[in-house]
Design an enzyme around this catalytic site. Structure first.
Site, mmCIF file in Angstrom:
data_model
loop_
_atom_site.group_PDB
_atom_site.id
_atom_site.type_symbol
_atom_site.label_atom_id
_atom_site.label_comp_id
_atom_site.label_asym_id
_atom_site.label_seq_id
_atom_site.Cartn_x
_atom_site.Cartn_y
_atom_site.Cartn_z
ATOM 1 N N TYR A 161 -3.371 -0.662 3.603
ATOM 2 C CA TYR A 161 -2.139 -1.796 3.592
ATOM 3 C C TYR A 161 -1.154 -1.465 4.320
ATOM 4 O O TYR A 161 -0.565 -2.165 5.046
ATOM 5 C CB TYR A 161 -1.293 -1.941 2.004
ATOM 6 C CG TYR A 161 -0.487 -3.275 1.794
ATOM 7 C CD1 TYR A 161 -0.569 -4.574 1.947
ATOM 8 C CD2 TYR A 161 0.897 -2.479 2.001
ATOM 9 C CE1 TYR A 161 0.222 -5.408 1.950
ATOM 10 C CE2 TYR A 161 1.942 -3.960 1.384
ATOM 11 C CZ TYR A 161 0.819 -5.068 1.362
ATOM 12 O OH TYR A 161 1.967 -6.189 1.755
ATOM 13 N N LYS A 165 0.508 -3.177 7.800
ATOM 14 C CA LYS A 165 1.906 -3.703 7.631
ATOM 15 C C LYS A 165 2.822 -3.442 8.368
ATOM 16 O O LYS A 165 4.146 -3.565 9.119
ATOM 17 C CB LYS A 165 2.288 -3.679 6.566
ATOM 18 C CG LYS A 165 2.127 -4.779 5.514
ATOM 19 C CD LYS A 165 1.876 -6.058 5.811
ATOM 20 C CE LYS A 165 1.116 -7.162 5.217
ATOM 21 N NZ LYS A 165 1.271 -9.091 5.049
#
Length: 257
Positions: A161, A165
């Protein structure tokens, strides 16, 4: 041009991936409230239909599309259907996302790939797909939705993640440079801690974590999803025509503590 006209999105067409709930729906409401017609692209068609009905109550046209953003052909169809229905696409909000909450050593290759595909690869594919339409109509706005983990390491919140991002931010910057000549502005929003259906159980089930996070937010509270509306409308409007490659945190000051 007066200040109201700078932020007016009347006649504009926006695609919001993952726009049928949470932060995505909050941003879609902001775009609709400013006058934009909105395409909600997500997997859960029942939720999407509810979102479309809510947006239409704001006096704009809304279209719900069933889209799996990990599938390149479905992204192509999403953009084609948008242009077929509305004749143009002015705004793309790459909001669809997922997370695997495991430490790096416990994360499988398949889990890594899934998070990259949903969060980062889809942002690239959707941006590439809208590009020729935005170029031919004289410009457009691309907004990537990052995270506090675009800045900080994720640890147990998921290395895939955090990596994805961080990649979203760099993708936005790269698109900003590549497509500035085409009057396409590309920027990133980094939401902080917001209370959504996905986080609403944290105060009860993880009170220590909730207090730790809350204690670091200078404003002393978590955000409401509608508090992203100002940022997304700004970055979608004429008011931001000279803003590109920027990273806007909407976090109550969390990232500066």
């Amino acid at each position: 041009m007066n200040i109201q006209e700078l932020f007016d999105l009347s006649g504009r067409v926006a695609i919001v991936t993952g726009g049928n709930g949470g932060l995505g729906l909050g941003m879609a409401r902001g775009l609709a409230g400013a006058g934009a017609n909105v395409v909600v692209a997500a997997r859960d068609q029942a939720k999407t239909e509810q979102a479309v009905a809510e947006l239409e109550e704001l006096g704009v046209r809304a279209l719900g599309l069933s889209v799996d953003v990990t599938q390149e052909q479905e992204i192509r169809t999403m953009v084609a259907d948008t242009v077929s229905a509305f004749g143009r696409v002015d705004i793309l909000v790459n909001n669809a996302g997922t997370v695997v909450r495991k430490t790096p050593d416990q994360t499988s290759t398949a889990e890594w790939d899934l998070v990259q595909d949903v969060n980062l690869r889809s942002s690239f594919l959707a941006s590439r797909e809208v590009y020729p339409h935005m170029k031919s109509q004289g410009g457009g706005k691309i907004i990537g939705i990052g995270s506090m983990y675009s800045i900080f390491g994720g640890g147990g919140s998921g290395a895939p993640y955090s990596a994805s991002k961080g990649g979203v931010v760099q993708l936005c910057k790269s698109l900003a440079v590549a497509w500035a000549k085409d009057n396409i502005q590309s920027n990133a929003i980094l939401p902080g801690w917001f209370m959504t259906t996905l986080t609403s159980d944290i105060p009860v089930n993880q009170p220590e974590r909730y207090q730790m996070i809350s204690g670091r937010i200078p404003t002393g509270r978590w955000g409401d999803v509608d508090e992203l509306q100002g940022a997304v409308v700004f970055l979608s409007s004429k008011a931001s025509d000279y803003v590109t490659g920027a990273v806007l945190t909407v976090d109550g000051g969390y990232s500066v503590m």
